[in-house]
Design a protein around this motif. Sequence first.
Motif, mmCIF file in Angstrom:
data_model
loop_
_atom_site.group_PDB
_atom_site.id
_atom_site.type_symbol
_atom_site.label_atom_id
_atom_site.label_comp_id
_atom_site.label_asym_id
_atom_site.label_seq_id
_atom_site.Cartn_x
_atom_site.Cartn_y
_atom_site.Cartn_z
ATOM 1 N N GLN A 2 -5.039 10.322 -6.670
ATOM 2 C CA GLN A 2 -5.331 9.355 -5.616
ATOM 3 C C GLN A 2 -6.430 8.432 -6.132
ATOM 4 O O GLN A 2 -7.426 8.886 -6.679
ATOM 5 C CB GLN A 2 -5.791 10.056 -4.344
ATOM 6 N N CYS A 19 3.789 -6.884 4.322
ATOM 7 C CA CYS A 19 4.350 -5.702 3.657
ATOM 8 C C CYS A 19 4.573 -4.558 4.630
ATOM 9 O O CYS A 19 3.940 -4.475 5.667
ATOM 10 C CB CYS A 19 3.394 -5.222 2.571
ATOM 11 N N ARG A 20 5.470 -3.650 4.215
ATOM 12 C CA ARG A 20 5.702 -2.429 4.999
ATOM 13 C C ARG A 20 4.435 -1.598 5.060
ATOM 14 O O ARG A 20 4.165 -0.963 6.049
ATOM 15 C CB ARG A 20 6.811 -1.596 4.368
ATOM 16 N N GLY A 21 3.703 -1.572 3.976
ATOM 17 C CA GLY A 21 2.461 -0.830 3.896
ATOM 18 C C GLY A 21 1.749 -1.215 2.613
ATOM 19 O O GLY A 21 2.393 -1.390 1.579
ATOM 20 N N SER A 23 -0.265 0.514 0.724
ATOM 21 C CA SER A 23 -0.186 1.545 -0.315
ATOM 22 C C SER A 23 1.138 1.476 -1.055
ATOM 23 O O SER A 23 1.183 1.530 -2.288
ATOM 24 C CB SER A 23 -0.378 2.933 0.279
ATOM 25 N N ARG A 24 2.242 1.354 -0.312
ATOM 26 C CA ARG A 24 3.571 1.291 -0.943
ATOM 27 C C ARG A 24 3.707 0.020 -1.776
ATOM 28 O O ARG A 24 4.217 0.044 -2.895
ATOM 29 C CB ARG A 24 4.662 1.357 0.120
ATOM 30 N N TYR A 25 3.243 -1.087 -1.243
ATOM 31 C CA TYR A 25 3.313 -2.362 -1.964
ATOM 32 C C TYR A 25 2.574 -2.259 -3.293
ATOM 33 O O TYR A 25 3.105 -2.631 -4.342
ATOM 34 C CB TYR A 25 2.718 -3.481 -1.106
ATOM 35 N N LEU A 27 1.701 0.468 -4.954
ATOM 36 C CA LEU A 27 2.367 1.425 -5.835
ATOM 37 C C LEU A 27 3.557 0.773 -6.527
ATOM 38 O O LEU A 27 3.726 0.901 -7.743
ATOM 39 C CB LEU A 27 2.823 2.662 -5.052
ATOM 40 N N GLU A 28 4.378 0.062 -5.765
ATOM 41 C CA GLU A 28 5.534 -0.631 -6.362
ATOM 42 C C GLU A 28 5.083 -1.600 -7.439
ATOM 43 O O GLU A 28 5.673 -1.659 -8.513
ATOM 44 C CB GLU A 28 6.335 -1.363 -5.294
ATOM 45 N N LEU A 49 9.283 6.149 -7.353
ATOM 46 C CA LEU A 49 9.401 5.417 -6.095
ATOM 47 C C LEU A 49 10.430 6.024 -5.134
ATOM 48 O O LEU A 49 10.606 5.527 -4.023
ATOM 49 C CB LEU A 49 9.738 3.949 -6.371
#
Length: 86
Positions: A2, A19-21, A23-25, A27-28, A49
């Motif tokens: 983390q 964005c959806r989130g 963190s996800r953005y 990470l992608e 992913l």
Amino acid sequence: MQVTIDIPEKLAKRLQAQCRGISRYLLERIVLEAYRDDILTTREVQEILGLEDRLAVYALCDRHKVATYTLADVQRDRETTQRLGF
């Protein structure tokens, strides 16, 4: 692992709106940059992913404007074509 990063509030608000989130953005984006730099393979991107298959990886790359067919691929295909007599 983390990792915690500080980003400007203005950017955070924009990302949250788009964005959806966050963190996800992020990470992608990190995973795709590692893919672009040949640190990760298509299969590794898929696994990290949680994507269904390599076509989902290519679709994600397309959405983020990451080339999946490189100049090296073109040169390798050209050499193969010439070797086969086409």
